[in-house]
Design a protein around this motif. Sequence first.
Motif, mmCIF file in Angstrom:
data_model
loop_
_atom_site.group_PDB
_atom_site.id
_atom_site.type_symbol
_atom_site.label_atom_id
_atom_site.label_comp_id
_atom_site.label_asym_id
_atom_site.label_seq_id
_atom_site.Cartn_x
_atom_site.Cartn_y
_atom_site.Cartn_z
ATOM 1 N N PRO A 6 0.835 -1.211 0.000
ATOM 2 C CA PRO A 6 0.000 0.000 0.000
ATOM 3 C C PRO A 6 0.867 1.257 0.000
ATOM 4 O O PRO A 6 1.875 1.315 0.688
ATOM 5 N N PRO A 12 2.312 12.134 2.125
ATOM 6 C CA PRO A 12 2.778 11.036 2.974
ATOM 7 C C PRO A 12 3.557 11.510 4.197
ATOM 8 O O PRO A 12 4.072 12.632 4.247
ATOM 9 N N SER A 14 3.044 12.423 7.300
ATOM 10 C CA SER A 14 2.753 13.712 7.958
ATOM 11 C C SER A 14 3.357 13.788 9.351
ATOM 12 O O SER A 14 3.705 14.856 9.831
ATOM 13 N N LEU A 50 -0.362 -0.874 -4.210
ATOM 14 C CA LEU A 50 -1.774 -0.504 -4.049
ATOM 15 C C LEU A 50 -1.793 0.990 -3.763
ATOM 16 O O LEU A 50 -1.547 1.412 -2.638
ATOM 17 N N ALA A 51 -2.036 1.761 -4.833
ATOM 18 C CA ALA A 51 -1.844 3.213 -4.757
ATOM 19 C C ALA A 51 -3.184 3.939 -4.727
ATOM 20 O O ALA A 51 -4.170 3.469 -5.299
ATOM 21 N N ALA A 97 4.887 0.212 2.759
ATOM 22 C CA ALA A 97 5.925 0.839 1.933
ATOM 23 C C ALA A 97 6.952 1.613 2.755
ATOM 24 O O ALA A 97 7.924 2.121 2.205
ATOM 25 N N HIS A 142 -5.036 1.053 11.337
ATOM 26 C CA HIS A 142 -5.008 2.273 12.138
ATOM 27 C C HIS A 142 -5.427 2.036 13.591
ATOM 28 O O HIS A 142 -6.107 1.040 13.871
HETATM 29 N N1 LIG Z 1 -3.320 2.554 -0.684
HETATM 30 C C1 LIG Z 1 -3.279 3.260 0.468
HETATM 31 N N2 LIG Z 1 -2.119 3.251 1.192
HETATM 32 C C2 LIG Z 1 -2.096 3.966 2.349
HETATM 33 C C3 LIG Z 1 -3.195 4.701 2.821
HETATM 34 N N3 LIG Z 1 -2.854 5.301 3.990
HETATM 35 C C4 LIG Z 1 -1.565 4.932 4.244
HETATM 36 N N4 LIG Z 1 -1.118 4.139 3.252
HETATM 37 C C5 LIG Z 1 0.202 3.515 3.167
HETATM 38 O O1 LIG Z 1 0.294 2.579 4.231
HETATM 39 C C6 LIG Z 1 1.593 2.648 4.814
HETATM 40 C C7 LIG Z 1 1.483 2.875 6.315
HETATM 41 O O2 LIG Z 1 0.702 4.016 6.549
HETATM 42 P P1 LIG Z 1 1.242 5.220 7.467
HETATM 43 O O3 LIG Z 1 2.407 4.800 8.304
HETATM 44 O O4 LIG Z 1 0.063 5.826 8.151
HETATM 45 O O5 LIG Z 1 1.820 6.220 6.324
HETATM 46 P P2 LIG Z 1 1.383 7.707 6.081
HETATM 47 O O6 LIG Z 1 -0.095 7.785 5.977
HETATM 48 O O7 LIG Z 1 2.182 8.203 4.915
HETATM 49 O O8 LIG Z 1 1.906 8.439 7.412
HETATM 50 P P3 LIG Z 1 1.151 9.511 8.273
HETATM 51 O O9 LIG Z 1 0.689 10.612 7.367
HETATM 52 O O10 LIG Z 1 2.212 9.968 9.262
HETATM 53 O O11 LIG Z 1 0.017 8.770 8.953
HETATM 54 C C8 LIG Z 1 2.350 3.753 4.107
HETATM 55 O O12 LIG Z 1 3.233 3.155 3.195
HETATM 56 C C9 LIG Z 1 1.300 4.528 3.376
HETATM 57 O O13 LIG Z 1 1.775 5.026 2.135
HETATM 58 C C10 LIG Z 1 -4.391 4.699 2.031
HETATM 59 O O14 LIG Z 1 -5.408 5.303 2.365
HETATM 60 N N5 LIG Z 1 -4.376 3.954 0.869
#
Ligand SMILES: Nc1nc2c(ncn2[C@@H]2O[C@H](COP(=O)(O)OP(=O)(O)OP(=O)(O)O)[C@@H](O)[C@H]2O)c(=O)[nH]1
Length: 211
Positions: A6, A12, A14, A50-51, A97, A142
């Motif tokens: 994903p 990304p 944040s 999965l983008a 990722a 989450h």
């Molecule tokens: N396809 C998809 N990937 C997601 C989504 N939200 C997060 N991801 C991916 O899932 C992985 C883990 O999510 P997080 O650690 O929350 O990454 P993030 O959302 O970039 O980080 P924060 O903004 O700090 O929450 C990361 O590689 C993100 O790119 C989404 O809504 N859809």
Amino acid sequence: MQVVVPFADESPKSRLAPALEREERRRLARAMLADVCSTLRAVGREPTILATKPLSASTLDALDGPDVNVIVDDRALTPAVNAVLESVDETVAVVMADLALATPAALETLFETPGEVVVAPGRGGGTNALVVRHPEFRTDYHGASILDHRRKAREIGASLETVDSFRLATDVDEPADLVEGWLHGGGHTRAALEAFGFDLETTGGRVRLVR
Ligand SMILES: Nc1nc2c(ncn2[C@@H]2O[C@H](COP(=O)(O)OP(=O)(O)OP(=O)(O)O)[C@@H](O)[C@H]2O)c(=O)[nH]1
Ligand SMILES: C[C@H](OP(=O)(O)O)C(=O)O
């Protein structure tokens, strides 16, 4: 086995905002994605990203190797991953990722661990990687998702195994994680951090990145 990575490219990482500018966060997210994809290929697993939207040219340029498979699904993480689980009748692995520290050995341990649901917990309650061999299992990301995934496995009577791995438990989420990316991350991750001007500081018994 289908291996899904994903990746949300819009804004990304944040939580890294106290340490990195917006464009640096995007560049680091792409670098970590590139490291995860090349490590998966090193163990013979072709990733499917999965983008949330079609990958930009700069994101595709950051990825090594041949054209990468991409599924575009703009839904939130959980429904997007669950749609993949519902659409295939084979084992599905979900590898985040931002697992910049993942090595071929760590991923092989994940893929070779038996069990209908195999989880690699992240620090802070996340689920950094997952292997699903049970048709009824669905994700719930989450919050303390590791608890939700353990409960869901129990509810469907699926055997659950946990992979205890420093490298799979360390996702680069917060500023304090950056030093781990520098010390143990893949080549793209380290190069990005160096390009941002970071260096290691080890004074006073503390090890951290400074710039
Ligand atoms: N396809 C998809 N990937 C997601 C989504 N939200 C997060 N991801 C991916 O899932 C992985 C883990 O999510 P997080 O650690 O929350 O990454 P993030 O959302 O970039 O980080 P924060 O903004 O700090 O929450 C990361 O590689 C993100 O790119 C989404 O809504 N859809
Ligand atoms: C996707 C989410 O990542 P975190 O927000 O815990 O880094 C989770 O693992 O449930």
